[in-house]
Design an enzyme around this catalytic site. Sequence first.
Site, short mmCIF file in Angstrom:
data_model
loop_
_atom_site.label_atom_id
_atom_site.label_comp_id
_atom_site.label_asym_id
_atom_site.label_seq_id
_atom_site.Cartn_x
_atom_site.Cartn_y
_atom_site.Cartn_z
N LEU A 12 0.84 -1.20 0.00
CA LEU A 12 0.00 0.00 0.00
C LEU A 12 0.87 1.26 0.00
O LEU A 12 1.70 1.44 0.89
CB LEU A 12 -0.91 0.01 1.23
N ALA A 13 0.66 2.08 -1.01
CA ALA A 13 1.51 3.28 -1.12
C ALA A 13 0.73 4.46 -1.69
O ALA A 13 1.29 5.33 -2.34
CB ALA A 13 2.72 2.98 -2.01
N ARG A 19 1.43 13.63 7.60
CA ARG A 19 2.26 13.93 8.76
C ARG A 19 3.72 14.18 8.40
O ARG A 19 4.49 14.68 9.21
CB ARG A 19 2.14 12.77 9.78
N GLY A 83 -8.68 5.01 2.70
CA GLY A 83 -8.30 4.10 3.77
C GLY A 83 -7.60 2.85 3.26
O GLY A 83 -7.64 2.52 2.07
N THR A 84 -6.97 2.15 4.19
CA THR A 84 -6.16 0.98 3.81
C THR A 84 -7.02 -0.16 3.27
O THR A 84 -6.57 -0.93 2.42
CB THR A 84 -5.32 0.50 5.01
N SER A 412 55.63 25.12 -10.26
CA SER A 412 54.56 25.69 -9.43
C SER A 412 53.97 26.94 -10.06
O SER A 412 54.65 27.67 -10.78
CB SER A 412 55.13 26.06 -8.06
C1 UD1 Z 1 -1.96 1.80 9.83
C2 UD1 Z 1 -2.99 0.90 10.52
C3 UD1 Z 1 -2.64 0.83 12.01
C4 UD1 Z 1 -1.22 0.32 12.18
C5 UD1 Z 1 -0.23 1.14 11.37
C6 UD1 Z 1 1.11 0.44 11.35
C7 UD1 Z 1 -5.03 1.23 9.27
C8 UD1 Z 1 -6.38 1.85 9.26
N1 UD1 Z 1 -4.28 1.46 10.35
O1 UD1 Z 1 -2.11 3.10 10.39
O2 UD1 Z 1 -3.55 -0.05 12.66
O3 UD1 Z 1 -0.87 0.35 13.53
O4 UD1 Z 1 -0.65 1.26 9.99
O5 UD1 Z 1 2.09 1.21 10.74
O6 UD1 Z 1 -4.70 0.50 8.38
N2 UD1 Z 1 -2.57 3.91 2.27
C9 UD1 Z 1 -3.13 3.78 1.03
N3 UD1 Z 1 -4.37 4.28 0.82
C10 UD1 Z 1 -5.10 4.87 1.79
C11 UD1 Z 1 -4.53 5.00 3.07
C12 UD1 Z 1 -3.26 4.49 3.30
O7 UD1 Z 1 -2.51 3.25 0.12
O8 UD1 Z 1 -6.23 5.30 1.50
C13 UD1 Z 1 -1.20 3.39 2.51
C14 UD1 Z 1 -0.22 4.45 2.91
O9 UD1 Z 1 0.48 4.95 1.78
C15 UD1 Z 1 0.71 3.71 3.86
C16 UD1 Z 1 -0.15 2.60 4.42
O10 UD1 Z 1 -1.27 2.48 3.59
O11 UD1 Z 1 1.81 3.15 3.18
C17 UD1 Z 1 -0.59 2.87 5.85
O12 UD1 Z 1 -1.31 4.07 5.89
P1 UD1 Z 1 -1.15 5.12 7.06
O13 UD1 Z 1 -2.05 6.24 6.80
O14 UD1 Z 1 0.27 5.40 7.32
O15 UD1 Z 1 -1.76 4.26 8.26
P2 UD1 Z 1 -1.46 4.44 9.80
O16 UD1 Z 1 -2.24 5.57 10.33
O17 UD1 Z 1 -0.01 4.43 10.05
CA CA Z 2 1.78 4.44 8.78
#
Ligand code: UD1
Ligand code: CA
Length: 464
Positions: A12-13, A19, A83-84, A412
């Site tokens: 996931l990226a 932040r 979201g993830t 030199s």
């Molecule tokens: C996430 C987890 C959290 C965990 C933490 C560990 C969720 C909701 N929460 O939180 O439980 O403790 O990782 O590091 O999953 N991303 C997407 N699309 C999105 C949102 C995020 O691709 O819509 C990717 C981001 O690029 C990142 C990863 O998912 O690489 C995690 O997202 P991030 O927003 O950093 O999640 P955390 O708040 O750290």
């Molecule tokens: Ca994270």
Amino acid sequence: MQAFEDLQIVVLAAGQGKRMRSRLPKVLHPVLGWPMLAHVLHAAEQLAPAGIAVVVGEHAAQIRAALGDPANVRWARQEKPRGTGDAVAASLACWEANIVDVLVLCGDTPLVSSALLRSLVEARRKHEAALALAVMRPQDPRGYGRIVRDADGTIARVVEEADADAKVRAIAEVNAGIYCFAADFLRAQISRLSADNAQGELYLPDLVALARKQQRAVVAVEVAEEEALGVNDRVQLARAERILQRRIIQEWQRKGVTIEQPETVRIEMGVAIGEDTVIHAGCQLLGEVHIGDGCELGPYAVLRDVWLDDGVRVLPFSVLEGPETELAAGARVGPFARLRPGARLGEDVRVGNFVEVKNSVLGRGTKANHLTYLGDAEIGEGCNIGAGTITCNYDGANKHKTVIEDDVFVGSDTKLIAPVRVGKGATIGAGSIITKDVPPGGLTLSARVEQRHFPDWRRPRKKK
Ligand code: UD1
Ligand code: CA
């Protein structure tokens, strides 16, 4: 290497990385010279999975370009960062056929190792679980999803910080964000997530509670923070780098490299170092650096994209920069030397203090020991370039070449006005301004101002 032929990896990226407060997408922030995402992909590739899908969002083109568009990766597009869970759903179309397990990783956990990934897949299979997830107890649990367990210790659910009350926030155990799912479970349940939470997002970790509701097993694999630190801001970025740096330095020490005061030394991912090389305090080895056996660097030398053969010495406070900067065996530079791109030093060459070399070849045994600029020059073997010599290579618009054949002695403070050629075995007198080609052998001088003497002259004295 064990291959995982029925494993799909999803990275996931597509998150915004708010932040980080940066224009650079979070997953491209470098850790020891590699983008974070490249570290994650490197660990993923070592499992030899059926496929790797990377979910990217608005920065897709920039991310693909930065990673050199690796051939074994398929790119999935998440239109908006919802979201993830939504990100994983966006990857479905990129999954390979006949997959049994799906490993989901985050692009912001650069410390993840292939050993940890393997153990997650193995744990998932062994327990025939809906999913296995990595859990840890970091120094500072803030920002992570907390692991809520039932009275009997089984994992009940993951609660995101934004949704947690004070009691849940006090939980030290967190979700590391690395999971192995049973492919059928993930495919069937991913569309059942709800955005009914503080952030209005589809949370992937909600699948833990869903699995439990269906009486399916969830296994936790405990990991050290050093393997799964998530990077959300630049404080965590620096921590991740420090942890990885310690790991990399120890690897080189075990391979026979002496590293003094290792906490002061920076060695990036693209560096290779031979046995019995000694690296003194404060050195920085950046980008693609090759160092042969028995070299000695520093203290406080900075090398970027350079190639050193065996037995090269780089004395303190020297700065060497490539590309195409190469030092042959036994060459010695510094202290306070500067090599710029295209500096090619032959065997046993000496480049001393306050000497700058750019796009120039110095043949075997040639010496330029003090206060000199050599640019766009081709210098033969066994030459002596005197203190303060300058190749005047630039006329304000174009660069011109200086050729110095073998066995030349340049006195030199000589200026060589390029383009110019100095023949083999020539000697140039000190203070010369060379505007025309110098024939081989003999002595060449430019006209000198007559020297005069004033016997009655007295130095002025301060009035008392
Ligand atoms: C996430 C987890 C959290 C965990 C933490 C560990 C969720 C909701 N929460 O939180 O439980 O403790 O990782 O590091 O999953 N991303 C997407 N699309 C999105 C949102 C995020 O691709 O819509 C990717 C981001 O690029 C990142 C990863 O998912 O690489 C995690 O997202 P991030 O927003 O950093 O999640 P955390 O708040 O750290
Ligand atoms: Ca994270």
